[in-house]
Design a protein around this motif. Structure first.
Motif, PDB file in Angstrom:
ATOM      1  N   TYR A  11      95.554 -95.260 -91.585  1.00 24.33           N
ATOM      2  CA  TYR A  11      97.000 -95.384 -91.789  1.00 24.33           C
ATOM      3  C   TYR A  11      97.457 -96.795 -91.442  1.00 24.33           C
ATOM      4  CZ  TYR A  11     102.008 -94.575 -91.403  1.00 24.33           C
ATOM      5  OH  TYR A  11     103.366 -94.663 -91.560  1.00 24.33           O
ATOM      6  N   ARG A  12      96.904 -97.349 -90.387  1.00 27.87           N
ATOM      7  CA  ARG A  12      97.276 -98.712 -89.988  1.00 27.87           C
ATOM      8  C   ARG A  12      96.776 -99.748 -90.988  1.00 27.87           C
ATOM      9  NH1 ARG A  12      96.501 -96.427 -84.931  1.00 27.87           N
ATOM     10  NH2 ARG A  12      98.404 -96.476 -83.701  1.00 27.87           N
ATOM     11  N   ASN A  13      95.580 -99.536 -91.528  1.00 26.60           N
ATOM     12  CA  ASN A  13      95.018-100.456 -92.516  1.00 26.60           C
ATOM     13  C   ASN A  13      94.464 -99.636 -93.694  1.00 26.60           C
ATOM     14  OD1 ASN A  13      93.900-102.498 -93.966  1.00 26.60           O
ATOM     15  ND2 ASN A  13      92.366-103.070 -92.455  1.00 26.60           N
ATOM     16  N   PRO A  14      95.282 -99.386 -94.726  1.00 29.61           N
ATOM     17  CA  PRO A  14      94.866 -98.533 -95.842  1.00 29.61           C
ATOM     18  C   PRO A  14      93.678 -99.072 -96.643  1.00 29.61           C
ATOM     19  CG  PRO A  14      97.210 -99.051 -95.988  1.00 29.61           C
ATOM     20  CD  PRO A  14      96.665 -99.812 -94.846  1.00 29.61           C
ATOM     21  N   ARG A  74      76.055 -82.301-108.746  1.00 28.36           N
ATOM     22  CA  ARG A  74      76.146 -83.127-107.544  1.00 28.36           C
ATOM     23  C   ARG A  74      77.201 -82.589-106.602  1.00 28.36           C
ATOM     24  NH1 ARG A  74      75.807 -89.458-109.080  1.00 28.36           N
ATOM     25  NH2 ARG A  74      73.770 -89.399-110.021  1.00 28.36           N
ATOM     26  N   ASN A  75      77.177 -83.111-105.397  1.00 30.31           N
ATOM     27  CA  ASN A  75      78.216 -82.787-104.439  1.00 30.31           C
ATOM     28  C   ASN A  75      79.500 -83.466-104.902  1.00 30.31           C
ATOM     29  OD1 ASN A  75      79.848 -82.314-102.250  1.00 30.31           O
ATOM     30  ND2 ASN A  75      78.708 -83.632-100.861  1.00 30.31           N
ATOM     31  N   ILE A  76      80.494 -82.678-105.232  1.00 32.38           N
ATOM     32  CA  ILE A  76      81.743 -83.268-105.720  1.00 32.38           C
ATOM     33  C   ILE A  76      82.852 -83.209-104.672  1.00 32.38           C
ATOM     34  CG2 ILE A  76      81.207 -82.865-108.146  1.00 32.38           C
ATOM     35  CD1 ILE A  76      83.072 -80.448-108.057  1.00 32.38           C
ATOM     36  N   VAL A  77      82.558 -82.670-103.515  1.00 34.32           N
ATOM     37  CA  VAL A  77      83.584 -82.551-102.481  1.00 34.32           C
ATOM     38  C   VAL A  77      83.902 -83.915-101.858  1.00 34.32           C
ATOM     39  CG1 VAL A  77      84.167 -81.497-100.263  1.00 34.32           C
ATOM     40  CG2 VAL A  77      83.024 -80.153-102.024  1.00 34.32           C
ATOM     41  N   MET A  78      82.896 -84.675-101.503  1.00 33.32           N
ATOM     42  CA  MET A  78      83.136 -85.970-100.854  1.00 33.32           C
ATOM     43  C   MET A  78      83.845 -86.966-101.778  1.00 33.32           C
ATOM     44  SD  MET A  78      82.616 -85.627 -97.757  1.00 33.32           S
ATOM     45  CE  MET A  78      82.965 -87.314 -97.306  1.00 33.32           C
ATOM     46  N   PRO A  79      83.433 -87.103-103.049  1.00 31.89           N
ATOM     47  CA  PRO A  79      84.209 -87.990-103.925  1.00 31.89           C
ATOM     48  C   PRO A  79      85.661 -87.509-104.091  1.00 31.89           C
ATOM     49  CG  PRO A  79      82.087 -87.539-104.902  1.00 31.89           C
ATOM     50  CD  PRO A  79      82.204 -86.651-103.713  1.00 31.89           C
ATOM     51  N   TYR A  80      85.860 -86.193-104.084  1.00 36.14           N
ATOM     52  CA  TYR A  80      87.217 -85.648-104.180  1.00 36.14           C
ATOM     53  C   TYR A  80      88.042 -86.065-102.962  1.00 36.14           C
ATOM     54  CZ  TYR A  80      90.979 -82.241-103.802  1.00 36.14           C
ATOM     55  OH  TYR A  80      92.200 -81.657-103.635  1.00 36.14           O
ATOM     56  N   ILE A  81      87.473 -85.932-101.779  1.00 37.34           N
ATOM     57  CA  ILE A  81      88.195 -86.309-100.560  1.00 37.34           C
ATOM     58  C   ILE A  81      88.511 -87.807-100.568  1.00 37.34           C
ATOM     59  CG2 ILE A  81      87.972 -86.545 -98.042  1.00 37.34           C
ATOM     60  CD1 ILE A  81      86.439 -83.857 -98.120  1.00 37.34           C
ATOM     61  N   HIS A  82      87.544 -88.624-100.975  1.00 38.37           N
ATOM     62  CA  HIS A  82      87.784 -90.068-101.063  1.00 38.37           C
ATOM     63  C   HIS A  82      88.887 -90.375-102.082  1.00 38.37           C
ATOM     64  CE1 HIS A  82      84.763 -91.610 -98.372  1.00 38.37           C
ATOM     65  NE2 HIS A  82      83.802 -90.933 -98.972  1.00 38.37           N
ATOM     66  N   THR A  83      88.906 -89.657-103.187  1.00 35.01           N
ATOM     67  CA  THR A  83      89.906 -89.902-104.225  1.00 35.01           C
ATOM     68  C   THR A  83      91.301 -89.537-103.725  1.00 35.01           C
ATOM     69  OG1 THR A  83      88.213 -89.433-105.890  1.00 35.01           O
ATOM     70  CG2 THR A  83      90.483 -89.478-106.644  1.00 35.01           C
ATOM     71  N   VAL A  84      91.435 -88.430-103.026  1.00 30.79           N
ATOM     72  CA  VAL A  84      92.735 -88.048-102.463  1.00 30.79           C
ATOM     73  C   VAL A  84      93.180 -89.078-101.427  1.00 30.79           C
ATOM     74  CG1 VAL A  84      93.955 -86.302-101.104  1.00 30.79           C
ATOM     75  CG2 VAL A  84      92.428 -85.589-102.932  1.00 30.79           C
ATOM     76  N   LYS A  85      92.250 -89.536-100.616  1.00 30.62           N
ATOM     77  CA  LYS A  85      92.587 -90.571 -99.634  1.00 30.62           C
ATOM     78  C   LYS A  85      93.005 -91.867-100.326  1.00 30.62           C
ATOM     79  CE  LYS A  85      90.171 -89.759 -95.398  1.00 30.62           C
ATOM     80  NZ  LYS A  85      89.100 -90.228 -94.512  1.00 30.62           N
ATOM     81  N   MET A  86      92.359 -92.182-101.451  1.00 32.22           N
ATOM     82  CA  MET A  86      92.740 -93.383-102.196  1.00 32.22           C
ATOM     83  C   MET A  86      94.162 -93.265-102.730  1.00 32.22           C
ATOM     84  SD  MET A  86      89.533 -94.768-104.382  1.00 32.22           S
ATOM     85  CE  MET A  86      88.082 -93.768-104.207  1.00 32.22           C
ATOM     86  N   LEU A  87      94.535 -92.078-103.178  1.00 33.44           N
ATOM     87  CA  LEU A  87      95.914 -91.871-103.626  1.00 33.44           C
ATOM     88  C   LEU A  87      96.893 -92.130-102.488  1.00 33.44           C
ATOM     89  CD1 LEU A  87      95.577 -88.646-105.810  1.00 33.44           C
ATOM     90  CD2 LEU A  87      96.515 -90.823-106.573  1.00 33.44           C
ATOM     91  N   ASP A  88      96.598 -91.559-101.310  1.00 29.86           N
ATOM     92  CA  ASP A  88      97.468 -91.769-100.146  1.00 29.86           C
ATOM     93  C   ASP A  88      97.526 -93.233 -99.751  1.00 29.86           C
ATOM     94  OD1 ASP A  88      98.229 -89.108 -99.820  1.00 29.86           O
ATOM     95  OD2 ASP A  88      96.556 -88.647 -98.473  1.00 29.86           O
ATOM     96  N   ALA A  89      96.374 -93.893 -99.720  1.00 27.17           N
ATOM     97  CA  ALA A  89      96.320 -95.295 -99.299  1.00 27.17           C
ATOM     98  C   ALA A  89      97.047 -96.205-100.292  1.00 27.17           C
ATOM     99  CB  ALA A  89      94.871 -95.748 -99.147  1.00 27.17           C
ATOM    100  N   ALA A  90      96.864 -95.961-101.573  1.00 19.81           N
ATOM    101  CA  ALA A  90      97.545 -96.779-102.581  1.00 19.81           C
ATOM    102  C   ALA A  90      99.056 -96.623-102.476  1.00 19.81           C
ATOM    103  CB  ALA A  90      97.067 -96.393-103.981  1.00 19.81           C
TER     104      ALA A  90
END
Length: 181
Positions: A107-110, A147-163
């Motif tokens: 949160y401090r550094n997106p 493939r494991n699609i959970v971790m890329p999904y979590i990263h993608t949601v975090k990218m939305l929040d960070a952007a």
């Protein structure tokens, strides 16, 4: 007769060459944060269900897919430029509702969200993830994603929040700069 090919590469045009910030702004001009997260979640849910498919218009899903690819690329460009988007806040001032999936450090550094995501996965792997969940959400298939699609999904949601957080901070900084003049 010459065959013509349609280029489906997502290319939101930015005013500056390789402007990740401009690509993020363009993404959020057409997509709201909560709607984007909900749509991504729906696509993900239907991708892992065996006997159902998403009821949304395929054109909307494809448009969302293209815009998410552009957002991921924008984050990659922002990460390469290493510009700081940090904020100095005390830990007790940050509400858990504001954080979403982000940690206090993120949160401090997106930009840490993008650095972490691209340390674990390449842009090509994120493209594979996005195209895979869109493909599996659009129809009934016997197989599930391999493939494991959970971790890329979590990263993608975090990218939305960070952007979204980066753009909020840019607006606050621009407002503060214009008020100080």
């Amino acid at each position: 007769m010459k065959k013509s090919r349609t280029n489906f590469d997502p290319r939101f045009r930015a005013h500056k060459k390789n402007s990740g910030l401009q690509l993020m702004e363009t993404f959020f001009q057409f997509n709201e944060l909560d709607v984007s997260k909900e749509r991504l979640s729906n696509i993900m849910n239907y991708a892992v269900k065996r006997n159902s498919w998403i009821n949304e218009d395929p054109a909307m899903i494809f448009e969302f897919y293209q815009s998410m690819r552009s957002l991921i690329r924008a984050g990659y460009l922002m990460m390469l430029k290493e510009r700081k988007w940090t904020v100095n806040t005390q830990p007790e001032k940050i509400s858990p509702l504001v954080l979403g999936l982000l940690s206090e450090k993120e949160y401090r550094n997106p930009l840490l969200v993008f650095k972490t995501a691209f340390r674990e996965y390449t842009i090509k792997e994120f493209d594979y993830f996005m195209s895979g969940i869109v493909y599996f959400s659009m129809g009934v298939y016997e197989n599930l994603p391999e493939r494991n699609i959970v971790m890329p999904y979590i990263h993608t949601v975090k990218m939305l929040d960070a952007a979204h957080l980066i753009l909020q901070r840019k607006r606050v900084k621009n407002t503060a700069d214009s008020n100080s003049e």
